[in-house]
Design an enzyme around this catalytic site. Structure first.
Site, PDB file in Angstrom:
ATOM      1  CE1 TYR A   1       8.243  20.630  34.944  1.00  0.00           C
ATOM      2  CE2 TYR A   1       6.624  20.616  36.721  1.00  0.00           C
ATOM      3  CZ  TYR A   1       6.921  20.540  35.375  1.00  0.00           C
ATOM      4  OH  TYR A   1       5.914  20.384  34.455  1.00  0.00           O
TER       5      TYR A   1
ATOM      6  CD  GLU B   1       9.294  24.879  27.608  1.00  0.00           C
ATOM      7  OE1 GLU B   1       9.020  25.954  28.151  1.00  0.00           O
ATOM      8  OE2 GLU B   1      10.273  24.177  27.955  1.00  0.00           O
TER       9      GLU B   1
ATOM     10  NE  ARG C   1      10.870  16.858  26.483  1.00  0.00           N
ATOM     11  CZ  ARG C   1      11.323  17.369  27.612  1.00  0.00           C
ATOM     12  NH1 ARG C   1      11.090  16.757  28.770  1.00  0.00           N
ATOM     13  NH2 ARG C   1      12.017  18.486  27.603  1.00  0.00           N
TER      14      ARG C   1
ATOM     15  CG  ASP D   1      16.372  18.031  36.485  1.00  0.00           C
ATOM     16  OD1 ASP D   1      16.895  19.154  36.645  1.00  0.00           O
ATOM     17  OD2 ASP D   1      15.791  17.708  35.435  1.00  0.00           O
TER      18      ASP D   1
ATOM     19  NE  ARG E   1       0.183  18.406  32.537  1.00  0.00           N
ATOM     20  CZ  ARG E   1       1.512  18.553  32.450  1.00  0.00           C
ATOM     21  NH1 ARG E   1       2.240  17.599  31.913  1.00  0.00           N
ATOM     22  NH2 ARG E   1       2.102  19.639  32.901  1.00  0.00           N
TER      23      ARG E   1
ATOM     24  CB  THR F   1      22.264  14.182  33.027  1.00  0.00           C
ATOM     25  OG1 THR F   1      21.066  13.432  33.241  1.00  0.00           O
ATOM     26  CG2 THR F   1      22.048  15.616  33.507  1.00  0.00           C
TER      27      THR F   1
ATOM     28  CB  THR G   1      13.255  23.226  31.293  1.00  0.00           C
ATOM     29  OG1 THR G   1      13.306  21.825  31.109  1.00  0.00           O
ATOM     30  CG2 THR G   1      13.326  23.948  29.958  1.00  0.00           C
TER      31      THR G   1
ATOM     32  CG  ASP H   1      17.033  16.456  32.190  1.00  0.00           C
ATOM     33  OD1 ASP H   1      17.448  15.303  32.036  1.00  0.00           O
ATOM     34  OD2 ASP H   1      15.939  16.737  32.723  1.00  0.00           O
TER      35      ASP H   1
HETATM   36 MN    MN Z   1      15.156  18.539  33.573  1.00  0.00          MN
END
Ligand code: MN
Length: 383
Positions: free
Chosen positions: A128, A348, A230, A126, A142, A250, A337, A226
């Site tokens: 990013y 999000e 969290r 996977d 963050r 998944t 994502t 996915d």
């Molecule tokens: Mn993912």
């Protein structure tokens, strides 16, 4: 059904459901191919077309390797034959399927089929690859720290997922339990999804795969969900990356769309700065203009588009093999994502204030002009 005509012809593996009797199978001429094994199929409208029946009817030519591959319970033997064979099969299907009389017996309404993961997946990776996703996560989770890490614009960041828990659309997802924080074990309180585009890889080969060979090394496209816990993810992931917060499920669509069917969806990728390393520079780079949709309990909550991804599929394939890593036939990688102006995750969308509840049904859909990708659907079950 619009979006599943002869310009599409995705591949899948079906199991006839109850309703399908031995007599049905015998009448359709597939009794010898069933016996509880998945049957390779393509989709036309709202029917599955059983490929072994087309072989038996002599409609797909006389290549014994192709015939043998289409009698297998997974797509792996077909994928192993390579891109010229995929193109040949697709051309033959486009030739014979418009004449309905020739293949009427091979058609089974989708309502009388269950589907399974259509390939045996050795490795799942996977990525990013969405800049907006990275920026959104940084801002929400963050705050005050740089969202985009120093390495991110120099290579497509990824992790190895768990191939054996890739599940097909319609498989329920049980709320996972794990460590949610120091001394806290229990069912996740922060269940999320990630709307992603997955790529089914071609024949096995020892890397590196040069970026300009990627087109012949990618068999097709599937939607990927996915599923992510969290709280588990944020507690466990330092310093080695995602683990149990991702590996419980998944989701992928039951249908794999041939890359060739998406030729009309190719668009120039967005600019990259700094210019990437040589092995990530294609002569003719492309991205896919795929309109995606996240629906929860029947309501559309977001519409991301894959054309906004920063890294391209070819760059991902070149990157994951550049060190000499082996690609196995039917390996799956996903983009990560897909977020742009609209986000590809609920974290999000809801800014970490709300998560999935038991009973929620999530459906991912995707479309490129006239081609509708197979949906990836799943419902949350209590942990
Ligand atoms: Mn993912």
């Amino acid at each position: 059904v619009s979006g599943f005509g002869v310009e599409h012809l995705p591949y899948g593996a079906i199991l006839p459901l109850g309703g399908w009797t031995d007599a049905d199978a015998a009448a359709a001429g597939v009794a010898e191919h069933l016996g509880g094994r998945p049957v390779l199929s393509t989709r036309l409208g709202s029917d599955a077309v059983l490929l072994p029946l087309l072989v038996a009817a002599g409609l797909l030519g006389d290549d014994p390797d192709l015939a043998a591959a289409l009698l297998a319970p997974t797509l792996n033997p077909l994928i192993e034959l390579g891109a010229p064979a995929w193109r040949e099969l697709r051309a033959r299907l486009q030739d014979v399927l418009p004449d309905g009389a020739d293949h009427a017996r091979a058609r089974v309404p989708l309502g009388r089929c269950a589907q399974v993961v259509p390939m045996r997946i050795t490795d799942y990776v996977d990525f990013y690859a969405s800049l907006e996703h990275v920026e959104n996560f940084g801002r929400i989770f963050r705050p005050g720290k740089p969202a985009v890490q120093d390495n991110w614009r120099h290579l497509p960041v990824a992790y190895h997922g768990r191939a054996s828990t890739v599940i097909v659309s319609n498989t329920p997802v049980r709320r996972p339990s794990g460590m949610l924080g120091p001394g806290v074990f229990g069912p996740t309180q922060a269940l999320d999804i990630e709307c992603e585009v997955g790529f089914v890889c071609g024949p096995g080969v020892v890397g590196p795969i040069p970026i300009d060979e990627a087109d012949d090394r990618l068999f097709g496209v599937a939607l990927v969900n996915d599923w992510s816990a969290r709280d588990m993810q944020f507690f466990e992931f330092q310093p080695l990356g995602p683990f149990l917060g991702k590996s419980f499920a998944t989701g992928m669509s039951a249908w794999v769309t041939p890359l060739e069917a998406l030729a009309g969806a190719r668009v120039p990728p967005r600019p990259q700065d700094p210019e990437p390393a040589d092995y990530l520079r294609a002569r003719s780079p492309w991205s896919l203009d795929l309109s995606l949709e996240i629906s929860i309990n029947g309501q559309t909550v977001s519409r991301p588009n894959a054309s906004t991804l920063y890294w391209t599929p070819s760059q991902m394939l070149a990157h994951m093999t550049v060190n000499g890593a082996t690609l196995s036939t039917g390996d799956l990688f996903a983009t990560g994502t897909v977020s742009g102006p609209e986000p590809g995750s609920l974290a999000e969308l809801w800014e970490g204030q709300r998560w999935l509840a038991d009973g929620d049904e999530v459906v991912l859909r995707g479309r490129a002009a006239d081609v509708e990708l197979g949906e990836a659907r799943g419902t949350v079950q209590p942990g």
